[in-house]
Design an enzyme around this catalytic site. Structure first.
Site, PDB file in Angstrom:
ATOM      1  N   ALA A  70     -38.683 -21.424 -22.783  1.00 48.29           N
ATOM      2  CA  ALA A  70     -38.054 -22.703 -23.122  1.00 48.29           C
ATOM      3  C   ALA A  70     -38.202 -23.674 -21.956  1.00 48.29           C
ATOM      4  CB  ALA A  70     -36.577 -22.507 -23.468  1.00 48.29           C
ATOM      5  N   GLU A  98     -42.636 -12.892 -30.453  1.00 47.25           N
ATOM      6  CA  GLU A  98     -42.362 -13.312 -31.828  1.00 47.25           C
ATOM      7  C   GLU A  98     -41.951 -14.767 -31.779  1.00 47.25           C
ATOM      8  OE1 GLU A  98     -37.824 -11.689 -32.170  1.00 47.25           O
ATOM      9  OE2 GLU A  98     -39.462 -10.303 -32.508  1.00 47.25           O
ATOM     10  N   ASN A 103     -42.364 -22.966 -36.095  1.00 50.92           N
ATOM     11  CA  ASN A 103     -42.549 -23.527 -34.760  1.00 50.92           C
ATOM     12  C   ASN A 103     -44.047 -23.663 -34.458  1.00 50.92           C
ATOM     13  OD1 ASN A 103     -42.475 -24.317 -32.100  1.00 50.92           O
ATOM     14  ND2 ASN A 103     -40.866 -22.862 -31.519  1.00 50.92           N
ATOM     15  N   TYR A 110     -49.401 -20.571 -27.964  1.00 50.55           N
ATOM     16  CA  TYR A 110     -49.723 -19.157 -27.806  1.00 50.55           C
ATOM     17  C   TYR A 110     -51.161 -18.867 -28.225  1.00 50.55           C
ATOM     18  CZ  TYR A 110     -44.681 -18.624 -27.195  1.00 50.55           C
ATOM     19  OH  TYR A 110     -43.392 -18.727 -26.733  1.00 50.55           O
TER      20      TYR A 110
END
Length: 139
Positions: A70, A98, A103, A110
């Site tokens: 985050a 995960e 999102n 990723y």
């Protein structure tokens, strides 16, 4: 742990409060997680040495799970998450994570760093209920 460690836990929890509609961890849980021997936190800070982003991992042998990533809202879209991922991925191992199916920003990040989806956990997340996409990156 020191007072500095407690301040870092508070900064991390503040970022979690910004990033999530419903914060997944309490401050005590965040602090407790930081104290675990199998957990590593990577931190990004600004010019005033304030924590502006973090990446948390748990390791078992050569498998590393990203448990949280985050960035404070004021620092999003400035490469902070990429910096944290690059730091982590400089290590050897198989990486797992995960992510919420919705999102797309995180999923693209990723994928940019070589993570591939391999499984969907139906209704894994709550508030709101949503599928989780499991992703991994192998050497």
């Amino acid at each position: 742990m020191t007072d500095d460690d407690k301040a870092i836990a508070q900064a991390i929890h503040g970022i979690l409060r910004e990033a999530y509609l419903h914060v997944p961890w309490t401050l005590d849980q965040t602090f407790s997680d930081m104290c675990r021997k199998d957990t590593v936190y990577y931190l990004a800070s600004d010019d005033q040495n304030q924590v502006v982003g973090f990446l948390a991992t748990t390791s078992v042998m050569d498998e590393i799970e990203i448990t949280n990533l985050a960035v404070a809202k004021a620092y999003q879209s400035q490469g902070v998450a990429s910096l944290l991922l690059k730091q982590l991925l400089s290590h050897d191992g198989i990486f797992f994570l995960e992510v919420r199916a919705s999102n797309q920003t995180a999923r693209r990040l990723y994928e940019k760093y070589g993570f591939d989806p391999y499984f969907i956990r139906q209704d894994y997340y709550q508030n709101p209920k949503e599928n989780a996409i499991l992703m991994k990156r192998e050497p």
